[in-house]
Structures are given as C-alpha cells and as structure tokens.
Design a protein around this motif. Sequence first.
Motif, short mmCIF file in Angstrom:
data_model
loop_
_atom_site.label_atom_id
_atom_site.label_comp_id
_atom_site.label_asym_id
_atom_site.label_seq_id
_atom_site.Cartn_x
_atom_site.Cartn_y
_atom_site.Cartn_z
N ALA A 4 13.98 -14.62 47.65
CA ALA A 4 13.84 -15.62 46.59
C ALA A 4 13.10 -16.82 47.16
O ALA A 4 13.42 -17.28 48.26
N VAL A 5 12.08 -17.29 46.45
CA VAL A 5 11.37 -18.51 46.88
C VAL A 5 11.95 -19.64 46.05
O VAL A 5 11.92 -19.59 44.82
N ARG A 6 12.53 -20.62 46.73
CA ARG A 6 13.25 -21.67 46.00
C ARG A 6 12.41 -22.95 45.92
O ARG A 6 11.61 -23.22 46.81
N ASP A 7 12.65 -23.74 44.86
CA ASP A 7 11.94 -25.02 44.74
C ASP A 7 12.72 -26.09 45.50
O ASP A 7 13.71 -25.79 46.19
N ASP A 8 12.25 -27.37 45.34
CA ASP A 8 12.87 -28.46 46.11
C ASP A 8 14.36 -28.57 45.83
O ASP A 8 15.14 -28.99 46.69
N LYS A 9 14.74 -28.20 44.62
CA LYS A 9 16.16 -28.35 44.25
C LYS A 9 16.96 -27.11 44.62
O LYS A 9 18.14 -27.03 44.31
N GLY A 10 16.33 -26.16 45.25
CA GLY A 10 17.05 -24.96 45.67
C GLY A 10 17.12 -23.90 44.59
O GLY A 10 17.82 -22.90 44.74
N LYS A 11 16.41 -24.12 43.49
CA LYS A 11 16.46 -23.14 42.40
C LYS A 11 15.35 -22.11 42.63
O LYS A 11 14.25 -22.46 43.06
N ALA A 12 15.69 -20.86 42.34
CA ALA A 12 14.68 -19.81 42.56
C ALA A 12 13.47 -20.05 41.68
O ALA A 12 13.59 -20.25 40.47
N ASP A 13 12.34 -20.08 42.31
CA ASP A 13 11.07 -20.36 41.64
C ASP A 13 10.40 -19.05 41.24
O ASP A 13 9.95 -18.85 40.12
N HIS A 14 10.38 -18.14 42.22
CA HIS A 14 9.93 -16.79 41.97
C HIS A 14 10.45 -15.90 43.11
O HIS A 14 11.09 -16.39 44.04
N TYR A 15 10.18 -14.61 43.03
CA TYR A 15 10.69 -13.67 44.02
C TYR A 15 9.53 -12.89 44.60
O TYR A 15 8.56 -12.59 43.90
N ILE A 16 9.66 -12.59 45.88
CA ILE A 16 8.62 -11.79 46.52
C ILE A 16 9.25 -10.50 47.05
O ILE A 16 10.23 -10.55 47.81
N GLY A 17 8.73 -9.42 46.62
CA GLY A 17 9.21 -8.12 47.11
C GLY A 17 8.18 -7.53 48.06
O GLY A 17 7.00 -7.43 47.72
N VAL A 18 8.62 -7.19 49.28
CA VAL A 18 7.72 -6.57 50.27
C VAL A 18 8.30 -5.20 50.60
O VAL A 18 9.48 -5.08 50.90
N PHE A 19 7.49 -4.18 50.50
CA PHE A 19 8.02 -2.84 50.75
C PHE A 19 7.03 -1.97 51.50
O PHE A 19 5.82 -2.21 51.46
N SER A 20 7.59 -0.99 52.20
CA SER A 20 6.71 -0.02 52.84
C SER A 20 7.20 1.38 52.49
O SER A 20 8.40 1.61 52.36
N ASP A 21 6.24 2.25 52.36
CA ASP A 21 6.55 3.65 52.04
C ASP A 21 7.07 4.30 53.32
O ASP A 21 6.38 4.33 54.33
N ILE A 22 8.33 4.75 53.29
CA ILE A 22 8.90 5.33 54.51
C ILE A 22 9.06 6.84 54.38
O ILE A 22 9.89 7.43 55.07
N SER A 23 8.26 7.44 53.51
CA SER A 23 8.35 8.91 53.34
C SER A 23 8.16 9.61 54.68
O SER A 23 8.92 10.51 55.04
N HIS A 24 7.10 9.16 55.41
CA HIS A 24 6.80 9.85 56.66
C HIS A 24 7.92 9.65 57.68
O HIS A 24 8.24 10.55 58.46
N ILE A 25 8.55 8.45 57.65
CA ILE A 25 9.65 8.20 58.61
C ILE A 25 10.83 9.12 58.26
O ILE A 25 11.45 9.72 59.13
N LYS A 26 11.08 9.22 56.95
CA LYS A 26 12.19 10.09 56.51
C LYS A 26 11.91 11.54 56.91
O LYS A 26 12.80 12.23 57.40
N ALA A 27 10.66 11.94 56.68
CA ALA A 27 10.31 13.32 57.00
C ALA A 27 10.45 13.56 58.50
O ALA A 27 10.96 14.59 58.94
N HIS A 28 10.01 12.56 59.24
CA HIS A 28 10.08 12.66 60.70
C HIS A 28 11.54 12.73 61.14
O HIS A 28 11.91 13.52 62.01
N ALA A 29 12.36 11.87 60.52
CA ALA A 29 13.79 11.85 60.87
C ALA A 29 14.42 13.20 60.56
O ALA A 29 15.23 13.73 61.34
N ALA A 30 14.02 13.78 59.40
CA ALA A 30 14.56 15.09 59.03
C ALA A 30 14.13 16.13 60.05
O ALA A 30 14.91 17.00 60.45
N GLU A 31 12.87 15.99 60.47
CA GLU A 31 12.34 16.93 61.46
C GLU A 31 13.10 16.80 62.78
O GLU A 31 13.49 17.79 63.40
N LEU A 32 13.32 15.53 63.17
CA LEU A 32 14.07 15.28 64.40
C LEU A 32 15.49 15.84 64.29
O LEU A 32 16.02 16.43 65.22
N ASP A 33 16.07 15.62 63.11
CA ASP A 33 17.42 16.10 62.88
C ASP A 33 17.47 17.62 63.00
O ASP A 33 18.37 18.18 63.62
#
Length: 867
Positions: free
Chosen positions: A403-432
């Motif tokens: 949450a990005v907050r303004d001077d008064k601490g109220k949420a101004d907007h939200y930033i979502g950051v994500f990464s596709d972890i399909s390959h990590i999951k597949a790799h983990a399954a492979e390792l498993d």
Amino acid sequence: MGSRNTFINAATAAYVAGATTWILLSDALLPSAADPHAAAALSTVKGMFFVCASAAGLYVALRAVPHQDANTSMVGVAGAALQPLSGRWLLQTLFAAAFTLAAVPLQRYLPTAGLMLFMPCIIVSAAIGGLGPGALATLLAAVLGKHPAASDYPLHVGMLVLSGLLISALCAVLRASLRDAEINGQRLQTTIDATSDGLWDWDLENRILFQTGGVARLSGLPEKNPSLRRLLHAVHRDDRPSLLAQLRLHLAGKKRTIGMSFRFVQRDGSTVWVRVSGRVVAQADNGAATRMVGTLSDISEWRELEQMQRDADTVFAGTHEGIMVVDTHLRIERVNPAFERITGYRADEVVGQTPGLLASGRHSKAFYRDMWTSVQRDGFWRGEIWNARKNGSVYPELLTISAVRDDKGKADHYIGVFSDISHIKAHAAELDRAANFDALTGLPNRRLLTDRFEHAIQRSNRTGKPLTVCMLDLDDFKDVNQCHGKQAGDRLLVEIAKSLASVVRADDTLARTGGDEFVLLMADIGTLEECAQALDRVLSAASVALQLGSETIRVTASVGVCRYPDDNGNADTLLRHAEQAMYQAKDDGRGRYQLFDPVSDRQAQAHRQAMHRLRHALEQEEFRLHYQPKVDLHTGVLVGVEALIRWQHPERGLLPPGDFLPHVIGTQLETDIGDWVIRTALAQSAQWRRQGLQVQVSVNVGAAQLLAPGFSDSLEAALAACPGSAPGDLELEVLETAAIEDVSHAMDVLHRCHDMGVHFALDDFGTGYSSLTYLRKLPVDTLKVDQSFVRNMLSDPADCGIVAGVLRMAHAMGLQVVAEGVETAEHCALLSDMGCELAQGYGIARPMAPELLPAWAASRQVAAAAA
Ligand SMILES: Nc1nc2c(ncn2[C@@H]2O[C@H](COP(=O)(O)OP(=O)(O)OP(=O)(O)O)[C@@H](O)[C@H]2O)c(=O)[nH]1
C-alpha cells in the motif's frame, strides 16, 4: 504609475512657485544695494544662486522620480517595513517650529531680507519632515514674519505660503518616492536573499557582469563577484561547449532565449546542477546585443528527483516482474510491459479493470479477503497465488502487494509486483521427483520410504492392525546383467517393479532401495496366513518373465519379513530385521521368504559386539603371543616354536584363541590380527636372536589372511621392518584346507613368500583332501600331522598306520614331519622309532610366555648333553 505622475506634477508646481517666490522676494533685495555696480553684482549672485538651487533641485527630483514599473501594492508592505520612521513626526514638527521661530529675531538684523529669511526654515523643515513640518514652518513664517509697510506685502505673504506649501508637498512626494524606492530595493534584496537562485546582468559593451550572491554561491567560487571568464571556467568541462553554443546562437539572434541545465564544479570536486535562463534586453543601433539579463537556479534537488523518476521509470519498464498500480477503488491504473508479457493482456485491456480479471478460480473468496485485510492492516501482503493468463492458462506467481500511503497515512494506491514462478515450481517438482523417486522404475526411493515408513507405523498404531515389512532382493541378478547386458537388466527391473506394484494395495508402499532390492510395506494384513498368501503373490510377481527376442529372462527373489508391532522397533530396526531375514532366505536356498527370527538376531548382535571389542583389543594391544616348543625327537633339543595367540582380557584374564578367534574368521579383523601376529613373532624372534637363542618361529595363517590381496607385500614389509630377524626364522603354518580353497591363488602367494626365504608348513595334514600332485607343487618344507591321529596312535592301529603313511610319503617327497599333540613319552618313543624327526605337544611342553623360553631351551640343552 500614479505616484510617478504625481511626483512630476508636484515637482513642476513646486518649481514654478519656488522660482516665482525667489524672483519676487530676491528682487526686493536689489534696492538695498548701495550703487548700480553692487546691484548688478547682487543680481548676478542671485541669478547664480537660482541656477545652482534649481540644478540641485532638478538633480534630486530626477533621481527621486519613481520607476515606471514600481508596484504600488507593495507600498503597503513598505509602509509596514518603515514603521519606525513615522514615529519621528513629533520630533520633526517640533524641529520645524523651533527652527522657524529661531528665524524671527533675525529679521531685526536683516530687515531687507524680509520673508526670504524664512525660506531656508521652510525648505529644511519640509525636507526633514515632509508636508506637515513644511506647512507648519510656512504658517509660522506667514504669521510671525515682520509686516513691512510695502504695498505688495500681501502678495509676498501669499507667494511665501503658496511656495512653502508646494515645497512641502513636493518634499512629501519626494520622501514617499524615496521611501518606495528604498522599500522596493529592500524587497528585491530580501527576495534575492530568500532564494538560492541568482540573478545576473551582463553589460556586453563594457564587459561587466553584475550578479547577485546566488550566482557566486552556485558556482562555488570564493570571490563575491566572479568574472564571466571565471564563471565559465567553473562550468563542467562537458557542459561548457553546449552552453557557449547556446549563448552564441542567442546573441546571433537565432534563438529567442537561452535556457539550459549544466553543472558547476565545486572546489571539492562535487558538482551542482543549475539552470540558466536569460535573454538580451538591450541592443545597439546595429542590432548588436548590449545587455543580457537572466537567472541562475539551483536544480540539484530537481535533478535528483528527475533521476529517481527516471530510475523508477526504467525499473517499471525494464523489470522482469509484472507490476500493476491499482487505485483505492481497486481499479488498475497502470501496468508495465512485464505484466503484459506474463499475463498476455495489453495495458489498454486492463486499465480501469479490477485485478479480479486475473483470478484463476483456484482461491476462495476468503483467501482474497484475507489478502486485502493484511494489505490494509500491515501495508503489504506477500505470497504465492494462482492466476489466469488471457489465454486461460493458469500459472503460479509470487505476488507482493504494497500500500502506498499519503502524508496522513491513508492508502493512496496499491502496487502489486509479481513474478511467474511456473518454472521454479516445475523445477521444484523435478527436484522432488529426483530426490524421492527412483529414476529407473519411478518407485519411491529410500528417502521417501523413510517418510512413508513413519506414517505406516503411526497408522498401525492408530488402527491396531499390524504392518508387514518385506525386504525383497532378486536372486543372482548379477547374472542377468552379465549374460544379457545392463539394458536387459534394467528392463527386467522395470517389469518386476510393475509386476510387484500390481499385487500391492493402494495403501501399501513399494520402494526400490537398491540395485535389485525392493521394500514393501503392507498394511492391514491381519493373520500370518494372510501374510503368507500375500508373500506368495509377491514372490510370484517378482519372478515375472521378460521376453528378449526368443529368450525369456526370469529371476526369483528372496524376501525377508518382519511384522510390526510384534517386532516392536523403529523403521531402521524393522528394515534391519527384514534384511537379516532376507539373507536367511538366501542362505536357505533363495526364491523363498523368511520371517525374522529374534534368536538369530541376538546372535548376530552378540557377534557384532564381539567384533567391536576385539578391534578395540587389537588397538589397545591386549593380545599376547605364547610359544609352544618343537623339539628334535632324537636329541630332545629345541628346534622351533609355534606362536599361539592369547587375549589378556582386562576383566576375564588370559583367554585362549578358541574363546575369541571364531568371531573374526573370514573378516578383515582376522587378517589384521594375523598381520599383528606375524609382526610380533618376528620381533620376538629378533629379540631371542639378540639373546643368543636362534629358533624358528611358526605362525598360523588363516585362509582369509593368506588369500587377502597384498599378503606377500605386507609380509615383505614386516620382514623389512624387523632387520634383526632372518626370513628363515619365520615359518608360516597354512591349513591344508586353506591351501586348497583357491589353489592357484594360494600357490602363487606361497611361491612368492617362499622366494623371500620364508618357510611353509602344511598344518593339520591329513584332514583335507589335497591330491599328491597338488601337494608336490606347493612350496612347503614341513608337514604337520594332525594331533587327532597322533593322540590315538598308541591305541588305534588305523591312526598309527596313517601317521606311518604320512611319514613315508613326506620322506619320499623330501619333507620334514612334525607330529602334533604328543602327550606322553611313549608317543615320543614310538614316533622316533617310526622315523619322525620333530614333535610338539603337552607331553613336551605347554605354550609359554616368551620370557620363559630361553631358560626352557637351556634346560633341554643341558638334558641332551647329559644324555
Ligand atoms: N541392470 C541393472 N543392474 C543393476 C542396477 N543397480 C545394481 N545393479 C546390479 O545388480 C546386481 C546386484 O547384485 P547382488 O544383489 O549383490 O547380487 P545377486 O547377483 O543378485 O546375488 P544375490 O543377491 O546373492 O542373489 C549387481 O551386479 C549390480 O551391478 C541397475 O540399476 N540396473
């Protein structure tokens, strides 16, 4: 504008009035001149005075004329700034009154001066105090001035009052203008001082650069008014050319203004970003610029922000993580290229939509509610989430919402950051998979079995039903590899795995734990009968056939079984028990199953403990060698000894070899102990040699030791390590049975040792089945007739016959014979009569400690000499 005109009007009126009054009043002085010459001179002086006064007045008035652009609204501010001035009005008024009153008595001395006498008082009062004091002085002069009888006196008074008031008004306006100018100057200075910016004014004609302190401050130059040259020198080397180019373009009229950012290099090497703006404000007739003005602003902070913004933009655009900016109504405001790449949506397709557009349907509403609750509460949420791409495919992503907050601490907007972890999951399954499953058969491996084992035990505890643990090892699988190749072996393993999997239940576990080894955990098998049926199924599944062309490959399996909780151990113990039972099944003929037997397990445990203790005994040097003499039957003299091992047990005392050696037979420890015996016997032989006793020491060598790789090398090393003994002092007694175990190898070893000078005796001769041909090839020097024949030879003619036969044969082959187990003098006599040369046994001497042997040998020598 108003004040300027007022001033000009007032100044003009004051001039007209003042000049008229002067002319009228000063002309009245002329008659007082004594002669026409004096009158002419006075007139000249008067004229000159007028010129000087009017010139001074003109100069003051011109200087004081308010600027055309003066901002009248600031007068209010200036008035406030000049408040202290207005507090002086009383003083100024009193001064005007006193000064004018002081001129009254002077009239008596300068009667001709008339009312002119008061003009200086009026002018000074007006100049000092403005309209009020000037008017007061005028009034006092008009009232208190002497009244001459002249007819034009009223005119003089009127002129005095008019010019006095005009001069006072002019002075008032003049003062106000001066005050305005001063205020404007102060205001400008305050403004300049208040900003970090600088102003500059470049007089191109005179090559002078006017500048405020801000310019010097920003340039970092020590002098307050640096020259243009110095300033340009302080500009960063990389920025200077473009600055000069801009300047030239502007001066050449090709650019309306100059405006650019550049860096000043400070004395410490740091740089300050500034922005210069300016333009030409005056030109000569030929169009050449004569004056340029402009500003210089500090833009370091702005540049920093700009840089940060640029960085943020670069990250936003270039990062591999998808980014979406969401407003407080959860509408997507912005997404980056990575978002488009990962989700397949274009920015214009998602802006204005909610992030719910990406929902995969794999999470409940409560999940999303909790997610947003923690964003509101903690300011962020981080976790794995399944989302759907535009094409409908579902993928896992690692998402962080902040949450990005303004001077008064109220949420101004939200930033979502994500990464596709399909390959990590597949790799983990492979390792498993790699970590938990066998690559060849796809069955769980030992690691996963351990995990399943714990669960199976817990389940058995819960349900009260026994758990059957089977260890299955294929029989002679090595042969499959050898005969048909490893690939065929692999295929058979896969077939067997499939076949076994088909006979176990879904709840059971089948794992491959080694090359041809499988483990089966079978739950819910109640009675032993059921167990037997299940095991029969397993055995028949294991012997599944593999068709290889025209050939059929098939192997059997041996299965060891134990049952929890009857066998109440942990997973490791249960596996060990099943393994022991499996080996038992192998020993019992293979292709069968065997239930674990606790009695044989206890024996095995005892054996392991004994081995451990014996290894410790060897390390702690608890073994001893005792020596049993061998004598010449004819002379009775000592000819050799047989080294016999004892264990000086710290608690149990001296133990004979039969109490401990059986544990080590066939193990590495047997070889290690045998090596120790050889080294110790050699050392002892050397010591006796030093004491003058030359005696051959015989050492028993077991089959394992003799046939172990490197035996002859280690014997050579032992001989080399003991230079005090000769190889001929050592005789190795080899069991006949050991020598025939691996004939060619034994023969090889014996020959190599014999070549070193070591003697060999074939021990317990007569108990094996060695052929005479074979015996002839062995490099033995001595045969030892087994004591079982010797002991009974007095009473048993058959044994006596065997002894006689051995003796004849040995003599025919040129070998010595030692009779073992000689217990009595009769034995000695008979053996001697039969032609046996050497004998040992309790009838001659028991094994003894090494330190006792020299005395015993000496006693035998004495007895022999006496006989
Ligand atoms: N084809 C194939 N062979 C393997 C694999 N892993 C181990 N082996 C072989 O399987 C054989 C297992 O031998 P052992 O169990 O010691 O001996 P065995 O011939 O089965 O004899 P017994 O167990 O005494 O009946 C060895 O020759 C290994 O080289 C594998 O993945 N594929």
